[in-house]
Scaffold this active site. Structure first.
Site, PDB file in Angstrom:
ATOM      1  N   SER A   1       7.456 109.920  11.763  1.00 14.40           N
ATOM      2  CA  SER A   1       8.531 110.866  11.110  1.00 14.40           C
ATOM      3  C   SER A   1       8.203 111.150   9.742  1.00 14.40           C
ATOM      4  CB  SER A   1       9.718 110.035  10.944  1.00 14.40           C
ATOM      5  OG  SER A   1      10.772 110.478   9.953  1.00 14.40           O
TER       6      SER A   1
ATOM      7  N   TYR B   1      13.976 101.526   9.373  1.00  9.05           N
ATOM      8  CA  TYR B   1      13.320 102.762  10.067  1.00  9.05           C
ATOM      9  C   TYR B   1      11.979 103.371   9.253  1.00  9.05           C
ATOM     10  CZ  TYR B   1      12.936 107.499  12.117  1.00  9.05           C
ATOM     11  OH  TYR B   1      12.347 108.892  12.595  1.00  9.05           O
TER      12      TYR B   1
END
Length: 266
Positions: free
Chosen positions: A144, A157
């Site tokens: 990401s 995350y």
């Protein structure tokens, strides 16, 4: 260019979004494809139908990365069924939306298990098979933009994606002599169920803060993954490719345009 590796790919979390688009893109390139899913069996079967439409014969397995040791065994199951393994795409993931000071350890660990422990164990299984075959291979880890840039409420995350970037680079060093490349693809906002957009077509002009002012399409990410999985990328390893419409270039520029402190609130 190294094209001796098995034309077999496993894509985790291929029941929707980026994983689904990647499975189809690899099938179109001639790969047999193993598909994993967590809960959405219907979504996985739809991906399998699209893969079959390309003339390939997919294999499907349920895959719960909250128990990453057990889940990693699916890599060997799929490789055995499909007759080899040349490409692993670690796409399955989860997120969080909670301040770190309010987060329990169990929640922290569950995100790390899915987003970091699982990719490590799956890559380990895949790479052992590739090394044993002597034909090389490809590992592509979907991270990401948050492998590099933090986001409030997404502590585990971001930690997992940053960790996966460095894990990928170490693997790239250790596996290069075996003809195995390891890279990461770092998407920005993509119109998928994970971002609450249910694979809707991205609307141009809907994200004025991005240089390309829209979310991405999952197929735009899949095209980059497919390149890194293919023989033309044989000299690319340890790299991150950002697929974000220029979002990550907007740091100081974007911050200077903020007119309130709303960003401090989740």
């Amino acid at each position: 260019m190294n094209d001796t590796y098995d034309k077999v790919a496993i894509v985790t979390g291929a029941d929707s979004g980026i994983g689904k688009a990647t499975a189809v893109a690899l099938a179109e390139q001639g790969f047999e494809v193993g598909i994993t899913y967590h809960r959405d069996e219907d979504g996985a079967e739809e991906t399998a139908r699209l893969v079959r439409a390309t003339g390939r014969a997919p294999a499907v397995r349920q895959h719960d990365l909250t128990d990453p040791v057990r889940a990693a065994a699916v890599v060997d199951e799929l490789a055995d069924e499909l007759g080899g393994l040349g490409v692993l795409v670690n796409n399955a993931g989860t997120g969080s939306h909670e301040p770190l000071l309010e987060m329990g350890y169990d929640r922290w660990r569950s995100v790390l298990a899915v987003d970091l422990d699982g990719p490590f164990l799956c890559a380990q299984r895949a790479a052992r098979r590739m090394v044993a075959s002597g034909r090389g291979g490809r590992v592509v880890n979907i991270t990401s933009v948050h492998e590099e840039y933090p986001k409030m409420g997404s502590g585990p995350y971001c930690a997992a994606k940053g960790g996966l970037r460095m894990l990928s680079r170490v693997l790239a060093l250790e596996l290069a002599e075996h003809g195995i490349t390891v890279n990461t693809v770092a998407p920005g906002e993509i119109a998928t169920p994970m971002t609450g957009q249910e694979d809707m077509p991205p609307q141009t002009g809907s994200r004025p803060g991005n240089p390309i002012p829209r979310p991405g399409d999952a197929r735009e990410v899949a095209a980059v993954v497919a390149f890194l999985a293919g023989p033309a990328a044989s000299y690319v390893t340890g790299a991150t490719v950002f697929v974000d419409g220029g979002m990550t270039m907007m740091g100081p520029q974007g911050a200077s345009a903020l007119g309130s402190s709303d960003w401090r609130s989740l």
